[in-house]
Motif scaffolding. Structure first.
Motif, PDB file in Angstrom:
ATOM      1  N   UNK A  36      70.672 113.268  19.986  1.00  0.00           N
ATOM      2  CA  UNK A  36      69.684 112.905  18.976  1.00  0.00           C
ATOM      3  C   UNK A  36      70.173 111.708  18.207  1.00  0.00           C
ATOM      4  N   UNK A  37      69.258 110.753  18.048  1.00  0.00           N
ATOM      5  CA  UNK A  37      69.585 109.538  17.327  1.00  0.00           C
ATOM      6  C   UNK A  37      70.400 108.573  18.146  1.00  0.00           C
ATOM      7  N   UNK A  38      70.498 108.824  19.443  1.00  0.00           N
ATOM      8  CA  UNK A  38      71.273 107.929  20.306  1.00  0.00           C
ATOM      9  C   UNK A  38      70.640 106.570  20.364  1.00  0.00           C
ATOM     10  N   UNK A  39      71.501 105.587  20.546  1.00  0.00           N
ATOM     11  CA  UNK A  39      71.013 104.216  20.646  1.00  0.00           C
ATOM     12  C   UNK A  39      70.302 104.015  21.969  1.00  0.00           C
ATOM     13  N   UNK A  40      69.399 103.019  22.015  1.00  0.00           N
ATOM     14  CA  UNK A  40      68.615 102.806  23.224  1.00  0.00           C
ATOM     15  C   UNK A  40      69.477 102.470  24.424  1.00  0.00           C
ATOM     16  N   UNK A  41      70.678 101.932  24.217  1.00  0.00           N
ATOM     17  CA  UNK A  41      71.532 101.581  25.351  1.00  0.00           C
ATOM     18  C   UNK A  41      71.985 102.817  26.130  1.00  0.00           C
ATOM     19  N   UNK A  42      71.954 104.005  25.472  1.00  0.00           N
ATOM     20  CA  UNK A  42      72.366 105.233  26.140  1.00  0.00           C
ATOM     21  C   UNK A  42      71.193 106.004  26.724  1.00  0.00           C
TER      22      UNK A  42
ATOM     23  N   UNK B  85      63.276 104.188  34.601  1.00  0.00           N
ATOM     24  CA  UNK B  85      64.446 103.738  33.848  1.00  0.00           C
ATOM     25  C   UNK B  85      64.022 103.052  32.556  1.00  0.00           C
ATOM     26  N   UNK B  86      64.954 102.970  31.616  1.00  0.00           N
ATOM     27  CA  UNK B  86      64.650 102.330  30.336  1.00  0.00           C
ATOM     28  C   UNK B  86      64.251 100.873  30.544  1.00  0.00           C
ATOM     29  N   UNK B  87      65.015 100.152  31.384  1.00  0.00           N
ATOM     30  CA  UNK B  87      64.683  98.741  31.656  1.00  0.00           C
ATOM     31  C   UNK B  87      63.355  98.633  32.399  1.00  0.00           C
ATOM     32  N   UNK B  88      63.111  99.578  33.324  1.00  0.00           N
ATOM     33  CA  UNK B  88      61.833  99.572  34.040  1.00  0.00           C
ATOM     34  C   UNK B  88      60.677  99.854  33.114  1.00  0.00           C
ATOM     35  N   UNK B  89      60.901 100.712  32.145  1.00  0.00           N
ATOM     36  CA  UNK B  89      59.872 101.049  31.165  1.00  0.00           C
ATOM     37  C   UNK B  89      59.519  99.824  30.317  1.00  0.00           C
ATOM     38  N   UNK B  90      60.543  99.109  29.848  1.00  0.00           N
ATOM     39  CA  UNK B  90      60.305  97.903  29.046  1.00  0.00           C
ATOM     40  C   UNK B  90      59.637  96.804  29.879  1.00  0.00           C
TER      41      UNK B  90
ATOM     42  N   UNK C 177      60.460  96.735  20.651  1.00  0.00           N
ATOM     43  CA  UNK C 177      60.605  98.099  21.164  1.00  0.00           C
ATOM     44  C   UNK C 177      62.023  98.337  21.677  1.00  0.00           C
ATOM     45  N   UNK C 178      62.632  97.317  22.273  1.00  0.00           N
ATOM     46  CA  UNK C 178      63.982  97.446  22.836  1.00  0.00           C
ATOM     47  C   UNK C 178      65.027  97.713  21.766  1.00  0.00           C
ATOM     48  N   UNK C 179      64.771  97.304  20.542  1.00  0.00           N
ATOM     49  CA  UNK C 179      65.755  97.489  19.468  1.00  0.00           C
ATOM     50  C   UNK C 179      65.722  98.896  18.863  1.00  0.00           C
ATOM     51  N   UNK C 180      64.735  99.710  19.239  1.00  0.00           N
ATOM     52  CA  UNK C 180      64.591 101.041  18.673  1.00  0.00           C
ATOM     53  C   UNK C 180      65.598 102.016  19.275  1.00  0.00           C
TER      54      UNK C 180
ATOM     55  N   UNK D 103      56.677 104.672  20.567  1.00  0.00           N
ATOM     56  CA  UNK D 103      56.949 104.677  19.125  1.00  0.00           C
ATOM     57  C   UNK D 103      57.062 106.104  18.594  1.00  0.00           C
ATOM     58  N   UNK D 104      56.275 107.012  19.153  1.00  0.00           N
ATOM     59  CA  UNK D 104      56.326 108.410  18.698  1.00  0.00           C
ATOM     60  C   UNK D 104      57.642 109.083  19.087  1.00  0.00           C
ATOM     61  N   UNK D 105      58.276 108.606  20.166  1.00  0.00           N
ATOM     62  CA  UNK D 105      59.547 109.192  20.610  1.00  0.00           C
ATOM     63  C   UNK D 105      60.749 108.608  19.871  1.00  0.00           C
ATOM     64  N   UNK D 106      60.545 107.524  19.152  1.00  0.00           N
ATOM     65  CA  UNK D 106      61.667 106.832  18.522  1.00  0.00           C
ATOM     66  C   UNK D 106      62.192 107.579  17.302  1.00  0.00           C
ATOM     67  N   UNK D 107      63.525 107.538  17.145  1.00  0.00           N
ATOM     68  CA  UNK D 107      64.172 108.092  15.949  1.00  0.00           C
ATOM     69  C   UNK D 107      64.314 107.022  14.870  1.00  0.00           C
ATOM     70  N   UNK D 108      64.019 105.773  15.217  1.00  0.00           N
ATOM     71  CA  UNK D 108      64.142 104.672  14.263  1.00  0.00           C
ATOM     72  C   UNK D 108      62.905 104.572  13.386  1.00  0.00           C
ATOM     73  N   UNK D 109      63.018 103.741  12.374  1.00  0.00           N
ATOM     74  CA  UNK D 109      61.867 103.430  11.534  1.00  0.00           C
ATOM     75  C   UNK D 109      60.974 102.470  12.314  1.00  0.00           C
ATOM     76  N   UNK D 110      59.762 102.893  12.627  1.00  0.00           N
ATOM     77  CA  UNK D 110      58.849 102.072  13.449  1.00  0.00           C
ATOM     78  C   UNK D 110      57.842 101.303  12.602  1.00  0.00           C
TER      79      UNK D 110
END
Length: 313
Positions: free
Chosen positions: A2-8, A94-99, A164-167, A186-193
């Motif tokens: 939870x709260x993991x960075x997007x790189x993970x 994948x995350x990159x494929x999603x973006x 979106x990539x920075x979330x 955006x709904x899945x993000x733990x960051x401030x959107x």
């Protein structure tokens, strides 16, 4: 996690189709496949007809061929991945494929949006200023309008994708959608959107509403010009064509506004999915029929292609 960075974030799971009952999954798969094939075949036929028939080398058909190309790309960004995932039993992307999917989805959607506006302006000049049409709609202007559409669309797509990539994303990576759209992400993000949502409301509104206003103004002027036509038959023909165009425009913009221009907290996954399906799958399929197959010149060009192909077999 939870709260993991997007790189993970290794991947997202696209769950919409898998959540449907088994029988309904097969039905939806067949529906999406048939609509996608109709979209590709219809739009490629339009491009082929316009490129091979010299009578169609005019600004209106130049814009139409570009619209057909973009519609094929727009649907191809989304539907093949969904169909392949279903056939292979794979839900992940994948995350990159999603973006990447998100970026091209925004780009092709925006170009589609701008081309609809450009085409309405072209019809406005043709109907309201017919004597000046060739001097106003020059090849240079047409190329500039299409190039400008691509530049703005790519800039907008890049902006939203980078934001979106920075979330950061929560432990739940399940996307209740059939592709990587910005709202469910955006709904899945733990960051401030907040910034992302404000960009959708401001930049997104400017990119979407400006062409829509141009379309409405163009068709209001066209309607006023048509009302001055003395022939009832001529009026009916003009209104029939304009009405079908406006129906597609209403479907395209109405569903986009319903999905994106409201806070992410008020989104309903099922309603958003149905609305998104309308402008990503249905509208690209309808465009060849609405904008060209009702046209005698286009039907003649298509008939020539079919006769030529059948005669060579």
């Amino acid at each position: 996690m939870s709260g993991a960075n997007q790189s993970s974030v290794p991947e997202f799971l696209l769950l919409w189709l898998s959540r449907q009952p088994q029988q309904q999954q097969q039905l939806l798969f067949g529906l999406f496949l048939s609509m996608y094939l109709a979209t590709v075949l219809g739009n490629l036929l339009i491009i082929l007809a316009i490129s091979t028939d010299s009578r169609l080398h005019t600004p209106m058909y130049f814009f139409l061929s570009n619209l057909s190309f973009v519609d094929v790309c727009f649907s191809s960004t989304i539907v093949p991945k969904m169909l392949a995932n279903h056939m292979l039993g794979i839900l992940s992307i994948s995350f990159s494929g999603c973006l990447t999917q998100l970026y091209f989805f925004i780009v092709f959607g925006n170009v589609d949006n701008f081309l609809l506006s450009v085409m309405s302006h072209d019809r406005f000049v043709a109907v309201c200023h017919p004597l000046h049409y060739t001097t106003k709609m020059t090849p240079q202007l047409c190329a500039l309008l299409v190039a400008g559409s691509w530049v703005i669309a790519n800039s907008d797509g890049l902006l939203h994708t980078l934001m979106t990539a920075r979330l950061s994303f929560c432990a739940d990576h399940r996307v209740p959608h059939f592709f990587c759209d910005i709202s469910p992400l955006l709904k899945l993000s733990c960051s401030d959107t907040y910034i992302n949502e404000m960009l959708i409301f401001t930049v997104g509104s400017l990119v979407m509403i400006t062409p829509l206003v141009c379309i409405l103004v163009s068709y209001i002027c066209i309607t006023c010009a048509v009302l001055r036509i003395p022939s009832t038959k001529g009026k009916w023909k003009a209104f029939s064509t304009c009405g079908s165009h406006l129906a597609v425009v209403s479907l395209f913009y109405g569903t986009i506004i319903a999905v994106y221009f409201k806070p992410s907290s008020s989104h309903s996954a099922e309603k958003d999915t149905v609305a998104t399906m309308m402008y990503t799958v249905v509208t690209p399929m309808l465009n060849p029929f609405i904008y060209s197959l009702r046209n005698k010149t286009m039907k003649g060009a298509l008939r020539k292609i079919i006769v030529r192909k059948t005669g060579s077999m």
